[in-house]
Design a protein around this motif. Sequence first.
Motif, PDB file in Angstrom:
ATOM      1  N   PRO A  73      -2.638 108.267  43.823  1.00 58.06           N
ATOM      2  CA  PRO A  73      -2.100 109.513  43.268  1.00 58.06           C
ATOM      3  C   PRO A  73      -0.660 109.743  43.713  1.00 58.06           C
ATOM      4  O   PRO A  73      -0.213 109.234  44.733  1.00 58.06           O
ATOM      5  N   VAL A  74       0.067 110.528  42.930  1.00 59.41           N
ATOM      6  CA  VAL A  74       1.445 110.880  43.247  1.00 59.41           C
ATOM      7  C   VAL A  74       1.419 112.072  44.199  1.00 59.41           C
ATOM      8  O   VAL A  74       0.737 113.065  43.940  1.00 59.41           O
ATOM      9  N   GLN A  75       2.149 111.981  45.312  1.00 57.83           N
ATOM     10  CA  GLN A  75       2.219 113.068  46.287  1.00 57.83           C
ATOM     11  C   GLN A  75       3.433 113.932  45.962  1.00 57.83           C
ATOM     12  O   GLN A  75       4.563 113.467  46.052  1.00 57.83           O
ATOM     13  N   LEU A  76       3.205 115.182  45.578  1.00 57.78           N
ATOM     14  CA  LEU A  76       4.280 116.143  45.316  1.00 57.78           C
ATOM     15  C   LEU A  76       4.152 117.245  46.353  1.00 57.78           C
ATOM     16  O   LEU A  76       3.108 117.889  46.466  1.00 57.78           O
ATOM     17  N   SER A  77       5.208 117.439  47.152  1.00 54.29           N
ATOM     18  CA  SER A  77       5.155 118.399  48.257  1.00 54.29           C
ATOM     19  C   SER A  77       6.273 119.418  48.114  1.00 54.29           C
ATOM     20  O   SER A  77       7.379 119.077  47.696  1.00 54.29           O
ATOM     21  N   ILE A  78       5.968 120.677  48.487  1.00 55.94           N
ATOM     22  CA  ILE A  78       6.970 121.737  48.525  1.00 55.94           C
ATOM     23  C   ILE A  78       6.974 122.276  49.951  1.00 55.94           C
ATOM     24  O   ILE A  78       5.974 122.801  50.435  1.00 55.94           O
ATOM     25  N   ASN A  79       8.099 122.122  50.614  1.00 61.62           N
ATOM     26  CA  ASN A  79       8.261 122.527  52.005  1.00 61.62           C
ATOM     27  C   ASN A  79       8.432 124.045  52.112  1.00 61.62           C
ATOM     28  O   ASN A  79       8.645 124.732  51.117  1.00 61.62           O
ATOM     29  N   ALA A  80       8.377 124.559  53.332  1.00 57.93           N
ATOM     30  CA  ALA A  80       8.554 125.997  53.565  1.00 57.93           C
ATOM     31  C   ALA A  80       9.956 126.456  53.181  1.00 57.93           C
ATOM     32  O   ALA A  80      10.151 127.602  52.786  1.00 57.93           O
ATOM     33  N   ASP A  81      10.934 125.555  53.275  1.00 58.29           N
ATOM     34  CA  ASP A  81      12.299 125.924  52.893  1.00 58.29           C
ATOM     35  C   ASP A  81      12.585 125.625  51.422  1.00 58.29           C
ATOM     36  O   ASP A  81      13.735 125.507  51.021  1.00 58.29           O
ATOM     37  N   ASP A  82      11.534 125.469  50.597  1.00 53.45           N
ATOM     38  CA  ASP A  82      11.611 125.306  49.146  1.00 53.45           C
ATOM     39  C   ASP A  82      12.177 123.944  48.733  1.00 53.45           C
ATOM     40  O   ASP A  82      12.690 123.801  47.630  1.00 53.45           O
ATOM     41  N   THR A  83      12.080 122.944  49.580  1.00 48.37           N
ATOM     42  CA  THR A  83      12.512 121.595  49.236  1.00 48.37           C
ATOM     43  C   THR A  83      11.351 120.870  48.589  1.00 48.37           C
ATOM     44  O   THR A  83      10.225 120.919  49.078  1.00 48.37           O
ATOM     45  N   ILE A  84      11.625 120.180  47.474  1.00 46.49           N
ATOM     46  CA  ILE A  84      10.590 119.450  46.739  1.00 46.49           C
ATOM     47  C   ILE A  84      10.701 117.970  47.085  1.00 46.49           C
ATOM     48  O   ILE A  84      11.789 117.403  47.099  1.00 46.49           O
ATOM     49  N   TYR A  85       9.552 117.348  47.344  1.00 44.01           N
ATOM     50  CA  TYR A  85       9.483 115.925  47.674  1.00 44.01           C
ATOM     51  C   TYR A  85       8.533 115.240  46.697  1.00 44.01           C
ATOM     52  O   TYR A  85       7.462 115.753  46.395  1.00 44.01           O
ATOM     53  N   LEU A  86       8.922 114.080  46.197  1.00 47.25           N
ATOM     54  CA  LEU A  86       8.023 113.184  45.477  1.00 47.25           C
ATOM     55  C   LEU A  86       7.785 112.006  46.408  1.00 47.25           C
ATOM     56  O   LEU A  86       8.697 111.243  46.678  1.00 47.25           O
ATOM     57  N   GLY A  87       6.582 111.881  46.925  1.00 51.19           N
ATOM     58  CA  GLY A  87       6.332 110.924  47.998  1.00 51.19           C
ATOM     59  C   GLY A  87       7.028 111.442  49.246  1.00 51.19           C
ATOM     60  O   GLY A  87       6.757 112.536  49.707  1.00 51.19           O
ATOM     61  N   ASP A  88       7.977 110.671  49.763  1.00 45.31           N
ATOM     62  CA  ASP A  88       8.759 111.163  50.903  1.00 45.31           C
ATOM     63  C   ASP A  88      10.243 111.271  50.559  1.00 45.31           C
ATOM     64  O   ASP A  88      11.077 111.388  51.437  1.00 45.31           O
TER      65      ASP A  88
END
Length: 169
Positions: A73-88
């Motif tokens: 699966p594709v890992q999509l992350s949203i950090n507390a400071d509103d930064t978006i990550y696809l994987g790392d």
Amino acid sequence: MAMSGPSGGAGGRRRGRGGRRAPMADINVTPLVDVMLVLLIIFMITAPLLASAVPIDLPDSRAKPVETEEQEPVQLSINADDTIYLGDQVVPEAELPARLDAIARENEGKDKPRQIMLRADKGLDYGRVMAVMGELNRAGLTRIALVTTGAESGAAAEAAVTDGSGSGQ
């Protein structure tokens, strides 16, 4: 008749006194193999736990884990400071639609859309998470799993997986 010396036999000479043997020059590899196998097992267990490198404070949930499929699966992350990550990798918000479209195009012709694991910090605004989910839906990536932390065990668990139709998985 042959003469035998004090050593006991014809031509049987011993070195030194008391019959000591010469030191063995071979390396015993058995302890080395044991240590390497233990290290291999440790790394095999810890490697999957280190898969998500983006530190996010996930919300708690009592949901059961979702079975993952054969495709990663594709890992999509949203950090507390509103930064978006696809994987790392950090993805600027302006680039997010194009990157999601590229992921959707890679999966064209297959029976199921690619699964997305969405990890969002629990301190984020609900509208922010919904905006990213809307971009995923617009790109045709409708199999979204919301990653949470298990309330009882503290272990990571995936909460709800949607297929865009509202019927679950």
